[in-house]
Write an enzyme that holds these catalytic residues in place. Structure first.
Site, PDB file in Angstrom:
ATOM      1  N   ASP A 194       0.697   2.416   3.939  1.00  0.00           N
ATOM      2  CA  ASP A 194      -0.195   3.493   3.480  1.00  0.00           C
ATOM      3  C   ASP A 194       0.587   4.810   3.363  1.00  0.00           C
ATOM      4  O   ASP A 194       0.089   5.879   3.706  1.00  0.00           O
ATOM      5  CB  ASP A 194      -1.414   3.640   4.391  1.00  0.00           C
ATOM      6  CG  ASP A 194      -2.539   4.419   3.713  1.00  0.00           C
ATOM      7  OD1 ASP A 194      -2.352   4.891   2.569  1.00  0.00           O
ATOM      8  OD2 ASP A 194      -3.605   4.575   4.336  1.00  0.00           O
ATOM      9  N   ARG A 203       2.111   8.695  -6.134  1.00  0.00           N
ATOM     10  CA  ARG A 203       1.671  10.023  -6.619  1.00  0.00           C
ATOM     11  C   ARG A 203       1.945  10.334  -8.083  1.00  0.00           C
ATOM     12  O   ARG A 203       1.639  11.431  -8.536  1.00  0.00           O
ATOM     13  CB  ARG A 203       2.286  11.145  -5.766  1.00  0.00           C
ATOM     14  CG  ARG A 203       1.933  11.072  -4.309  1.00  0.00           C
ATOM     15  CD  ARG A 203       0.465  11.381  -4.084  1.00  0.00           C
ATOM     16  NE  ARG A 203       0.155  11.470  -2.662  1.00  0.00           N
ATOM     17  CZ  ARG A 203      -0.843  10.811  -2.083  1.00  0.00           C
ATOM     18  NH1 ARG A 203      -1.640  10.035  -2.785  1.00  0.00           N
ATOM     19  NH2 ARG A 203      -1.070  10.942  -0.799  1.00  0.00           N
ATOM     20  N   HIS A 209       2.234  14.133   1.081  1.00  0.00           N
ATOM     21  CA  HIS A 209       1.532  15.360   0.677  1.00  0.00           C
ATOM     22  C   HIS A 209       2.510  16.518   0.812  1.00  0.00           C
ATOM     23  O   HIS A 209       3.290  16.562   1.772  1.00  0.00           O
ATOM     24  CB  HIS A 209       0.309  15.621   1.571  1.00  0.00           C
ATOM     25  CG  HIS A 209      -0.807  14.654   1.332  1.00  0.00           C
ATOM     26  ND1 HIS A 209      -1.579  14.680   0.189  1.00  0.00           N
ATOM     27  CD2 HIS A 209      -1.285  13.629   2.077  1.00  0.00           C
ATOM     28  CE1 HIS A 209      -2.489  13.706   0.253  1.00  0.00           C
ATOM     29  NE2 HIS A 209      -2.327  13.043   1.385  1.00  0.00           N
ATOM     30  N   ASN A 265      -4.809   5.899  -6.938  1.00  0.00           N
ATOM     31  CA  ASN A 265      -5.488   7.213  -6.860  1.00  0.00           C
ATOM     32  C   ASN A 265      -4.556   8.335  -7.295  1.00  0.00           C
ATOM     33  O   ASN A 265      -4.272   9.272  -6.560  1.00  0.00           O
ATOM     34  CB  ASN A 265      -6.074   7.470  -5.463  1.00  0.00           C
ATOM     35  CG  ASN A 265      -5.028   7.470  -4.367  1.00  0.00           C
ATOM     36  OD1 ASN A 265      -3.954   6.880  -4.505  1.00  0.00           O
ATOM     37  ND2 ASN A 265      -5.324   8.140  -3.267  1.00  0.00           N
ATOM     38  N   HIS A 307       0.829  -1.210   0.000  1.00  0.00           N
ATOM     39  CA  HIS A 307       0.000   0.000   0.000  1.00  0.00           C
ATOM     40  C   HIS A 307       0.862   1.259   0.000  1.00  0.00           C
ATOM     41  O   HIS A 307       1.108   1.866   1.035  1.00  0.00           O
ATOM     42  CB  HIS A 307      -0.879  -0.040   1.261  1.00  0.00           C
ATOM     43  CG  HIS A 307      -2.087   0.818   1.166  1.00  0.00           C
ATOM     44  ND1 HIS A 307      -3.349   0.345   1.452  1.00  0.00           N
ATOM     45  CD2 HIS A 307      -2.249   2.108   0.806  1.00  0.00           C
ATOM     46  CE1 HIS A 307      -4.232   1.324   1.274  1.00  0.00           C
ATOM     47  NE2 HIS A 307      -3.581   2.406   0.895  1.00  0.00           N
ATOM     48  N   GLY A 353      -3.512  11.659   5.223  1.00  0.00           N
ATOM     49  CA  GLY A 353      -2.399  10.799   4.804  1.00  0.00           C
ATOM     50  C   GLY A 353      -1.107  11.173   5.487  1.00  0.00           C
ATOM     51  O   GLY A 353      -0.888  12.333   5.835  1.00  0.00           O
ATOM     52  N   HIS A 356      -5.811  -1.359   5.215  1.00  0.00           N
ATOM     53  CA  HIS A 356      -5.664  -0.481   6.397  1.00  0.00           C
ATOM     54  C   HIS A 356      -6.821  -0.557   7.400  1.00  0.00           C
ATOM     55  O   HIS A 356      -7.449   0.450   7.715  1.00  0.00           O
ATOM     56  CB  HIS A 356      -5.385   0.964   5.982  1.00  0.00           C
ATOM     57  CG  HIS A 356      -6.264   1.555   4.910  1.00  0.00           C
ATOM     58  ND1 HIS A 356      -7.622   1.397   4.874  1.00  0.00           N
ATOM     59  CD2 HIS A 356      -5.947   2.329   3.844  1.00  0.00           C
ATOM     60  CE1 HIS A 356      -8.116   2.050   3.834  1.00  0.00           C
ATOM     61  NE2 HIS A 356      -7.113   2.610   3.191  1.00  0.00           N
ATOM     62  N   ASP A 416      -8.662   2.360  -3.932  1.00  0.00           N
ATOM     63  CA  ASP A 416      -8.161   2.982  -2.702  1.00  0.00           C
ATOM     64  C   ASP A 416      -8.201   4.511  -2.724  1.00  0.00           C
ATOM     65  O   ASP A 416      -7.885   5.162  -3.715  1.00  0.00           O
ATOM     66  CB  ASP A 416      -6.732   2.546  -2.385  1.00  0.00           C
ATOM     67  CG  ASP A 416      -6.300   3.093  -1.038  1.00  0.00           C
ATOM     68  OD1 ASP A 416      -6.953   2.742  -0.042  1.00  0.00           O
ATOM     69  OD2 ASP A 416      -5.369   3.903  -0.982  1.00  0.00           O
ATOM     70  N   HIS A 474     -10.767  -0.540   0.262  1.00  0.00           N
ATOM     71  CA  HIS A 474     -10.684   0.572   1.216  1.00  0.00           C
ATOM     72  C   HIS A 474     -12.081   0.665   1.806  1.00  0.00           C
ATOM     73  O   HIS A 474     -13.018   1.090   1.126  1.00  0.00           O
ATOM     74  CB  HIS A 474     -10.298   1.840   0.439  1.00  0.00           C
ATOM     75  CG  HIS A 474     -10.494   3.120   1.186  1.00  0.00           C
ATOM     76  ND1 HIS A 474      -9.442   3.967   1.475  1.00  0.00           N
ATOM     77  CD2 HIS A 474     -11.599   3.736   1.680  1.00  0.00           C
ATOM     78  CE1 HIS A 474      -9.899   5.028   2.121  1.00  0.00           C
ATOM     79  NE2 HIS A 474     -11.217   4.917   2.248  1.00  0.00           N
TER      80      HIS A 474
HETATM   81  O1  DOR Z   1      -5.105   8.991   4.488  1.00  0.00           O
HETATM   82  C1  DOR Z   1      -5.231   8.592   3.347  1.00  0.00           C
HETATM   83  N1  DOR Z   1      -4.501   9.093   2.345  1.00  0.00           N
HETATM   84  N2  DOR Z   1      -6.142   7.648   3.082  1.00  0.00           N
HETATM   85  C2  DOR Z   1      -6.440   7.290   1.816  1.00  0.00           C
HETATM   86  O2  DOR Z   1      -7.261   6.440   1.644  1.00  0.00           O
HETATM   87  C3  DOR Z   1      -5.800   7.957   0.676  1.00  0.00           C
HETATM   88  C4  DOR Z   1      -4.495   8.496   1.061  1.00  0.00           C
HETATM   89  C5  DOR Z   1      -3.921   9.445   0.062  1.00  0.00           C
HETATM   90  O3  DOR Z   1      -3.938   9.146  -1.122  1.00  0.00           O
HETATM   91  O4  DOR Z   1      -3.408  10.495   0.468  1.00  0.00           O
END
Ligand code: DOR
Length: 423
Positions: free
Chosen positions: A300, A60, A304, A90, A56, A319, A227, A147, A174
């Site tokens: 996970d 990006r 960011h 995603n 997981h 995240g 998760h 997800d 998810h």
């Molecule tokens: O906290 C999260 N961030 N949960 C998710 O399901 C997506 C992920 C993200 O892509 O930042």
């Protein structure tokens, strides 16, 4: 050029022994006493394990390269001891068709770790129409997930499961019912009430776990839960497995290390989805790891950019980073034998992703040389400025932890040596 990893305790699914390991040309050449090679990696006081496999990882790319790229995420992975990661879909555009899968795999072929990708279950991860899973499976995709979102429509999920069973792939969910989670920014409970932050109840996750266990029983298709964060979810998965259903589960590092109380700082670094839960849930997650109800630790890893994560709590994206701290947190917090921690990070996730044989061991002649060498006793302090990730959103800044990756070998190439990246 051959490399000998000298003087370590070799741990894999077959057991433990003190041995040197020689690697060359992608493979393990020899395992035994007093071996030599062209270059030496010192492993005294260290464990030599299969390279870790993360089920997981948010890499990006394409679309949010300001937060991470496949290359920088790959470096974060190998610094954390991971020789393989499964990228989440995603991205922008979503990884929902052959063209985007090919792009990710092409970029991944230049990364320091092996990059596999999941594919979306539905077109654009919108939950409306099945994605072309067969064409993605034809390119080697083994795990499908939307997800970032759960598949809301039970009928569509049923069809996806029937389709997946025919293709021999695994659906990963998810678990989050949107109508219950809408507007929520943290776990719904005592702390959300005190802080005045809208909450996401445990039931938003648990209802979807319950539904998908029923659908797995109904269709006979395997389902993997991503998760999991609540005691109720873990209990349902344990019962489903005892009943012989094809159910597997992962938990993320932060759900066995942190609780919702951390949100009292209003610091968005603690905002994640599913949210941090109360101490009882954290305990249940740990028990699930200890008793085998849960198969794998996943990171996970969700980078960011500072611009995004420095927004007010309710506007910041959820995240947190995970790749470079997962091993240390597991060794520090779980109180499990080292071999069990290694299994949760390597051969057990490798089996779910269909990678056993390539990743996850065993450490034996002729096997692919994907290895991690770590000192289980070294104590260190997490420093966001010492991460290979392009982002800095670790919730563990300043935390003392035990257990540190020293070397990582991918396809017999030492890509991390004494914690330094070797481009
Ligand atoms: O906290 C999260 N961030 N949960 C998710 O399901 C997506 C992920 C993200 O892509 O930042």
């Amino acid at each position: 050029m051959s490399t000998v990893i000298k003087g370590g305790l070799v741990i894999d699914q077959t057991g433990e022994r003190t041995a040197d390991v020689v690697v060359d040309d992608g493979r393990i050449v020899a395992v035994g006493p007093d071996l030599s090679g062209d270059q030496v990696l010192d492993a005294s006081g260290c464990v030599v394990s299969p390279g870790f496999v993360d089920l997981h990882t948010h890499l990006r790319q394409p679309g949010a390269e300001e937060a991470e790229t496949i290359e920088t995420g790959g470096w974060a992975a190998v610094r954390g001891g991971f020789s393989a990661v499964v990228a989440m879909p995603n991205t922008n555009p979503a990884i929902d068709c052959a063209a985007v899968v090919q792009e990710v795999l092409l970029l991944g072929s230049q990364a320091p770790c092996d990059v596999y990708t999941s594919g979306a279950i539905t077109v654009g991860r919108k939950g409306e129409q099945l994605a072309p899973m067969a064409e993605m499976a034809g390119l080697g995709v083994r795990l499908f997930t939307d997800d970032g979102n759960g598949v809301q429509d039970a009928g569509l999920m049923r069809r996806a499961m029937e389709y997946a069973a025919g293709l021999g792939v695994v659906l990963a969910q998810h678990c989050e019912v949107d109508s219950l989670a809408a507007g929520g920014q943290m776990h719904e409970g005592e702390w959300s009430s005190l802080l005045g932050i809208p909450g996401v109840p445990a039931e938003a996750e648990e209802l979807m776990v319950m539904r998908d266990i029923a659908l797995s029983r109904f269709t006979g298709a395997p389902v993997h839960f991503q998760h999991l964060s609540t005691g109720g979810s873990i209990a349902m998965v344990r019962a489903a497995r005892e009943a012989g259903l094809a159910v597997t589960a992962e938990v993320a590092t932060h759900h066995f290390t942190l609780t919702d109380e951390a949100c009292a700082s209003y610091n968005p670094v603690f905002k994640v989805n599913p949210p941090l839960r109360p101490a009882d849930d954290r305990e249940a997650v740990r028990e699930g790891l200890a008793d085998g109800a849960v198969d794998a630790i996943a990171t996970d890893h969700a980078p960011h950019s500072p611009d995004a994560k420095e927004m007010p709590f309710d506007q910041a994206p959820p995240g947190m980073l995970g790749l470079e701290t997962a091993l240390a947190l597991a060794l520090t917090e779980l109180n499990l034998p080292i071999a069990e921690v290694v299994g949760l990070l390597s051969w057990r996730p490798a089996a779910i992703a269909g990678l056993n044989g390539t990743h996850g061991g065993p450490i034996a002649p002729d096997a692919p040389a994907n290895l991690c060498v770590f000192d289980p006793d070294e104590e260190w302090t997490v420093d966001p400025d010492d991460l290979a990730s392009r982002s800095r959103n670790t919730p563990y800044a300043g935390r003392r932890v035990r257990g540190r990756v020293r070397h990582t070998v991918v396809g017999s190439r030492p890509v991390v040596v004494d914690r330094e990246m070797r481009p």
